[in-house]
Structures are given as C-alpha cells and as structure tokens.
Design an enzyme around this catalytic site. Structure first.
Site, short mmCIF file in Angstrom:
data_model
loop_
_atom_site.label_atom_id
_atom_site.label_comp_id
_atom_site.label_asym_id
_atom_site.label_seq_id
_atom_site.Cartn_x
_atom_site.Cartn_y
_atom_site.Cartn_z
N HIS A 177 0.86 -1.18 0.00
CA HIS A 177 0.00 0.00 0.00
C HIS A 177 0.89 1.23 0.00
O HIS A 177 1.73 1.40 0.88
CB HIS A 177 -0.93 0.01 1.21
N CYS A 178 0.71 2.09 -1.00
CA CYS A 178 1.55 3.27 -1.14
C CYS A 178 0.79 4.50 -0.64
O CYS A 178 -0.25 4.86 -1.21
CB CYS A 178 1.96 3.47 -2.60
N PRO A 179 1.27 5.16 0.40
CA PRO A 179 0.57 6.36 0.90
C PRO A 179 0.69 7.54 -0.05
O PRO A 179 -0.13 8.46 0.01
CB PRO A 179 1.27 6.64 2.23
N ASN A 193 -2.07 6.97 -2.33
CA ASN A 193 -3.27 6.66 -1.55
C ASN A 193 -4.02 5.47 -2.16
O ASN A 193 -5.24 5.48 -2.31
CB ASN A 193 -4.20 7.88 -1.46
N ASN A 194 -3.27 4.46 -2.53
CA ASN A 194 -3.87 3.28 -3.15
C ASN A 194 -2.88 2.13 -3.04
O ASN A 194 -1.71 2.31 -2.69
CB ASN A 194 -4.19 3.56 -4.62
#
Length: 324
Positions: free
Chosen positions: A40-42, A45-46
């Site tokens: 999950h990549c902040p 945001n996905n």
C-alpha cells in the site's frame, strides 16, 4: 469457483467473507482484498497490485527523471546568475556608461533568498532522485523474478521454516517463469493492461497452481504452533515512538505501516515474531471486534513478560501463584 475442492488450498478472509484468490492479500488501509498485492503506497493513496503495477513502476521511473531535469535547471540557473553578476561587475569598471547603454544586459533579480531557495530545491530534487530511484531498482528486481514485495517475504519465511524443521521438502516459487523477458511481459504490455485476469497465473514446470497458497497455509499453522504467550506488565498507549518506554525503544521503532496495539496491565498476547526491543502478536480478547478482524500489531518488549504455566492445569499462572 469451478472446483469446490480448490477451497481447501485457499485462504479465507474473515473481513471480506470470501476466499482469497492466489497472490491476493487483504489491505487494512483499503479495507479490501487486492489481487497480486505488492504494498500500500501512501503517496498515491492506493494499493500497488495487479491492475496498476506497471503504472506504479513507470511512476517510480519518471519521478527521478523529472527531478534530474529540475536539478539541471537549478544548477544552470545558479551558475548563470552568479557568473553574469561577477562578469558584469568587472566589465563595468573597464567600459563607459555609453557602451553599457548600447548593449544592455537583461538581469533577473537573483538575491540571496532566491539562491537559498534554489539550493534547497536542488537538495530536494537530488534526494528524491536517490530515494525513488532506489525504489524503482527494487521494483524492477522483483518484477524480473515475477514476484511482489509480499511474495519475496513469503519466500524468505519458507526458507526459514524448512531450515527450522530440517525437512527434505523444498519450496520453489511457482510464478517465476525462468526467463526475465517472460516475467517482464507479465507486467508490461503494449496495451497497458496486464496479461491474464488476476485469478489464474502461468506457472513454471513442476509446480502446483496453488503452491504459494499452500505454503502460506503452512506458515500460518507454523506461526500458531510457535507463538508464545505473553502478559502485559505495563500499560502502553499504542504510540508509534513511545517516549516513556526507553531511548532504545524510541529509536528502534519498526519502520512499517503495521499498527501498534494498546496494552493494559494484565492483557495477554500471542507473540509471533519480534525484534530486539519490539514484538508483534495478537491480543487475546473475549470480545470480538465489529469487523471480525483480530487485534494485532507491534508493542514494546519491555511492557510484557512471558507467561508461566501451571504444570497440572496447563493454564497461565496469575500474579499470586507466581509469587508463591
């Protein structure tokens, strides 16, 4: 699912109330199961997964290239402004004012504040180039092996499990097709859409379609067997970097998005893994959560102690029995 017997090889997600497809994992941030989840990549945001793995990798490539272009502009701007200012200062001594009027030089205001801002932006551009460039290299390494970051971690745990039990079995990652070009084409296509449907995958010869999920089930069963029960002896408020738990605990907090769990004195936890000053485990509670998810996460090692068991009842001893 076409064959109901395949369910025995799949993991069941209690939150989504369904079986997970091979290579799928549940994301706590997105609150859903993601096909071929990498992480999950902040920043976007996905989740990075089956549908956008190629797009995310291209983002990791283009971001450093854009920063390199910006860094070049900053360097040339600072050099040009400083060089023009010095050369113009010396030339004004040798030529008269009439010559300066005939050949005016357009000077853009470039004071100390502008120089400091350009220098700061140059540092950010270079830092981003190094950081994101390293992420791009890591992503390309796992893509050329047809893996994800999570699957690389699963493979490492498989080696540790086999070494711990000293069994003759060997885990072979089923989705590595052997050729880097074939692995590359599984993610990058001319159409921009990944190959397949995200449910069934081409596997290497000699592997089972569910080899990875079977290994995951073995690791979960092994984790339950090897888990150790601890009891909280101090309260912990769930802070990421607790100040009151010691300097070493503060500076060695796990660099991960996994949560921390709140502990109260007397709580029981099943620890499954740990670091020198931190541990990870499931909090034992009689009250189920609303979404069915277990309360698990990291907690300081100094806040807990290993439970002692009564040899007759095989139950954890309480504080009074320990004293006796």
């Amino acid at each position: 699912m076409e064959n109901s017997q395949d369910c025995m090889y799949l993991q069941y997600c209690k939150i989504c109330q369904s079986y997970k497809a091979p290579r799928s994992h549940h994301c706590r941030k997105c609150n859903r199961c993601v096909m071929k989840m990498d992480h999950h990549c902040p920043w976007i945001n996905n989740c990075c997964g089956f549908q956008n793995h190629a797009s995310f990798t291209l983002f990791l490539l283009l971001a450093p290239l854009g920063c390199i272009h910006a860094a070049f502009i900053f360097v040339m701007t600072m050099y040009t402004q400083l060089y023009n200012r010095v050369s113009f200062g010396w030339s004004s001594v040798k030529i008269d004012m009439s010559a300066a009027r005939r050949d005016p030089r357009p000077i853009i205001p470039f004071e100390l504040s502008a120089f400091a801002a350009s220098l700061f932006a140059l540092g950010l551009a270079l830092g981003t180039t190094l950081a994101v460039g390293m992420l791009f290299v890591i992503q390309m390494k796992i893509i050329l092996r047809n893996k994800t970051s999570i699957e690389s971690w699963i493979e490492e745990k498989a080696k540790d499990r086999i070494q711990y039990y000293q069994t003759k079995e060997a885990f072979v990652f089923p989705y590595d097709l052997g050729s880097k070009w074939d692995n590359f084409k599984q993610v990058f296509t001319w159409s921009g859409n990944p190959e397949g449907d995200g449910l069934e995958w081409p596997i290497r010869e000699g592997c089972h379609q569910y080899s990875l999920t079977i290994e995951q089930l073995k690791q979960k069963a092994d984790k339950r067997v090897r888990s150790v029960r601890y009891q909280a002896i101090e309260d912990y408020n769930g802070a990421c970097c607790p100040v009151t738990k010691g300097i070493r605990t503060f500076f060695t907090t796990p660099c991960t998005e996994e949560p921390r769990i709140v502990l109260h004195k007397g709580d029981h936890i099943l620890a499954t893994r740990g670091l020198k000053h931190w541990m990870y485990g499931d909090k034992i509670t009689d009250l189920p959560t609303n979404d069915g998810e277990r309360i698990r996460g990291w907690f300081p090692r100094k806040c807990v102690e290993k439970c002692l068991y009564d040899s007759e009842s095989d139950q954890p001893l309480d504080g009074e029995k320990k004293a006796r």
